[in-house]
Design a protein around this motif. Structure first.
Motif, mmCIF file in Angstrom:
data_model
loop_
_atom_site.group_PDB
_atom_site.id
_atom_site.type_symbol
_atom_site.label_atom_id
_atom_site.label_comp_id
_atom_site.label_asym_id
_atom_site.label_seq_id
_atom_site.Cartn_x
_atom_site.Cartn_y
_atom_site.Cartn_z
ATOM 1 N N UNK A 133 0.835 -1.192 0.000
ATOM 2 C CA UNK A 133 0.000 0.000 0.000
ATOM 3 C C UNK A 133 0.867 1.239 0.000
ATOM 4 N N UNK A 134 0.464 2.226 -0.755
ATOM 5 C CA UNK A 134 1.173 3.487 -0.774
ATOM 6 C C UNK A 134 2.622 3.347 -1.196
ATOM 7 N N UNK A 135 3.515 3.782 -0.318
ATOM 8 C CA UNK A 135 4.939 3.791 -0.613
ATOM 9 C C UNK A 135 5.612 2.460 -0.332
ATOM 10 N N UNK A 136 4.907 1.506 0.202
ATOM 11 C CA UNK A 136 5.510 0.251 0.624
ATOM 12 C C UNK A 136 5.323 -0.824 -0.440
ATOM 13 N N UNK A 137 6.400 -1.075 -1.189
ATOM 14 C CA UNK A 137 6.399 -2.095 -2.223
ATOM 15 C C UNK A 137 7.710 -2.877 -2.157
ATOM 16 N N UNK A 138 7.873 -3.701 -1.126
ATOM 17 C CA UNK A 138 9.118 -4.460 -0.983
ATOM 18 C C UNK A 138 9.218 -5.573 -2.035
ATOM 19 N N UNK A 139 10.451 -6.008 -2.287
ATOM 20 C CA UNK A 139 10.696 -7.090 -3.236
ATOM 21 C C UNK A 139 11.206 -8.308 -2.485
ATOM 22 N N UNK A 140 10.703 -9.473 -2.862
ATOM 23 C CA UNK A 140 11.227 -10.704 -2.306
ATOM 24 C C UNK A 140 11.914 -11.469 -3.431
ATOM 25 N N UNK A 141 12.778 -12.403 -3.057
ATOM 26 C CA UNK A 141 13.526 -13.174 -4.039
ATOM 27 C C UNK A 141 12.878 -14.541 -4.200
ATOM 28 N N UNK A 142 12.608 -14.914 -5.456
ATOM 29 C CA UNK A 142 12.047 -16.215 -5.768
ATOM 30 C C UNK A 142 13.047 -16.945 -6.657
ATOM 31 N N UNK A 143 13.435 -18.142 -6.233
ATOM 32 C CA UNK A 143 14.371 -18.957 -7.002
ATOM 33 C C UNK A 143 13.603 -20.152 -7.553
ATOM 34 N N UNK A 144 13.691 -20.326 -8.871
ATOM 35 C CA UNK A 144 13.025 -21.459 -9.506
ATOM 36 C C UNK A 144 14.118 -22.395 -10.014
ATOM 37 N N UNK A 145 14.090 -23.621 -9.509
ATOM 38 C CA UNK A 145 15.082 -24.620 -9.894
ATOM 39 C C UNK A 145 14.419 -25.692 -10.741
ATOM 40 N N UNK A 146 15.215 -26.284 -11.602
ATOM 41 C CA UNK A 146 14.733 -27.415 -12.386
ATOM 42 C C UNK A 146 14.578 -28.599 -11.447
ATOM 43 N N UNK A 147 13.721 -29.531 -11.791
ATOM 44 C CA UNK A 147 13.552 -30.706 -10.943
ATOM 45 C C UNK A 147 14.857 -31.456 -10.762
ATOM 46 N N UNK A 148 15.776 -31.303 -11.731
ATOM 47 C CA UNK A 148 17.083 -31.949 -11.635
ATOM 48 C C UNK A 148 18.005 -31.182 -10.691
ATOM 49 N N UNK A 149 17.628 -29.982 -10.288
ATOM 50 C CA UNK A 149 18.403 -29.220 -9.317
ATOM 51 C C UNK A 149 19.146 -28.033 -9.887
ATOM 52 N N UNK A 150 19.098 -27.799 -11.191
ATOM 53 C CA UNK A 150 19.801 -26.661 -11.761
ATOM 54 C C UNK A 150 18.904 -25.430 -11.700
ATOM 55 N N UNK A 151 19.531 -24.234 -11.580
ATOM 56 C CA UNK A 151 18.747 -23.000 -11.503
ATOM 57 C C UNK A 151 18.792 -22.215 -12.795
ATOM 58 N N UNK A 152 19.638 -22.568 -13.721
ATOM 59 C CA UNK A 152 19.739 -21.820 -14.972
ATOM 60 C C UNK A 152 19.351 -22.684 -16.141
ATOM 61 N N UNK A 153 19.507 -22.136 -17.338
ATOM 62 C CA UNK A 153 19.205 -22.938 -18.517
ATOM 63 C C UNK A 153 20.104 -24.173 -18.557
ATOM 64 N N UNK A 154 19.552 -25.254 -19.034
ATOM 65 C CA UNK A 154 20.296 -26.500 -19.093
ATOM 66 C C UNK A 154 21.194 -26.459 -20.325
ATOM 67 N N UNK A 155 22.477 -26.646 -20.119
ATOM 68 C CA UNK A 155 23.411 -26.649 -21.233
ATOM 69 C C UNK A 155 23.350 -28.007 -21.921
#
Length: 179
Positions: A133-155
């Motif tokens: 509300x108003x001036x309060x717009x905090x950001x949270x961090x969301x990490x999405x991992x692959x089911x195999x455990x990697x967090x980035x594109x699979x090489x």
């Protein structure tokens, strides 16, 4: 129609203020909900009392939002999902899932419509805005991992293939008459 707001109304104004609104909005929404009264000289005298009450309530909310915003900025949520080779998810992590996980983590009741803007469809780390509300717009961090455990594109995995060939002379081993 001129109305005197008894409470803060989003997109209209603060309690104790006089605003001109359409007749239908005033008659069908503001007045029946008890959010406003018709602005008359007698009611304008009460406006100062409503203004002071609303100011105290806003200050109390501001302190609550500040404390909650500090807690939200320290939150890091992790999700696992199936993804393709490029890191794009087969589904998505929705704002509803993020809101549920955030509420479970903090023990709060934040509405899912105030969390993020759109679903997340890519592996990796994302910043998601929570509109308190108003001036309060905090950001949270969301990490999405692959089911195999990697967090980035699979090489893609490439194996080096070595083809062994025999060096032979055209004249010795290959004879056109043999065909």
């Amino acid at each position: 129609m001129k109305v005197l707001l008894k409470q803060d109304v989003e997109n209209i104004g603060m309690a104790g203020e006089v605003h001109k609104v359409s007749n239908g909005y005033g008659r069908n929404f503001l007045l029946p909900q008890g959010l406003a009264v018709i602005a008359s000289p007698g009611m304008l005298k009460q406006a100062d009392v409503w203004r002071r009450k609303a100011q105290a309530r806003r200050e109390e909310l501001r302190q609550e939002y500040q404390a909650l915003a500090n807690r939200i900025e320290n939150v890091r949520l992790s999700f696992t999902a199936r993804a393709g080779e490029t890191g794009k998810l087969y589904g998505s992590v929705t704002t509803s899932q993020i809101a549920d996980a955030l509420n479970e983590e903090l023990g709060t009741e934040i509405d899912r419509r105030k969390v993020g803007v759109e679903p997340l469809r890519q592996l990796g780390e994302h910043k998601v805005v929570v509109r308190l509300g108003g001036d309060f717009q905090p950001e949270l961090t969301v990490v999405i991992e692959n089911e195999a455990g990697e967090t980035g594109p699979i090489a893609p995995v490439y194996e080096e293939v070595v083809v062994e060939t025999d060096d032979f002379d055209d004249e010795d081993e290959f004879d056109e008459d043999d065909e």
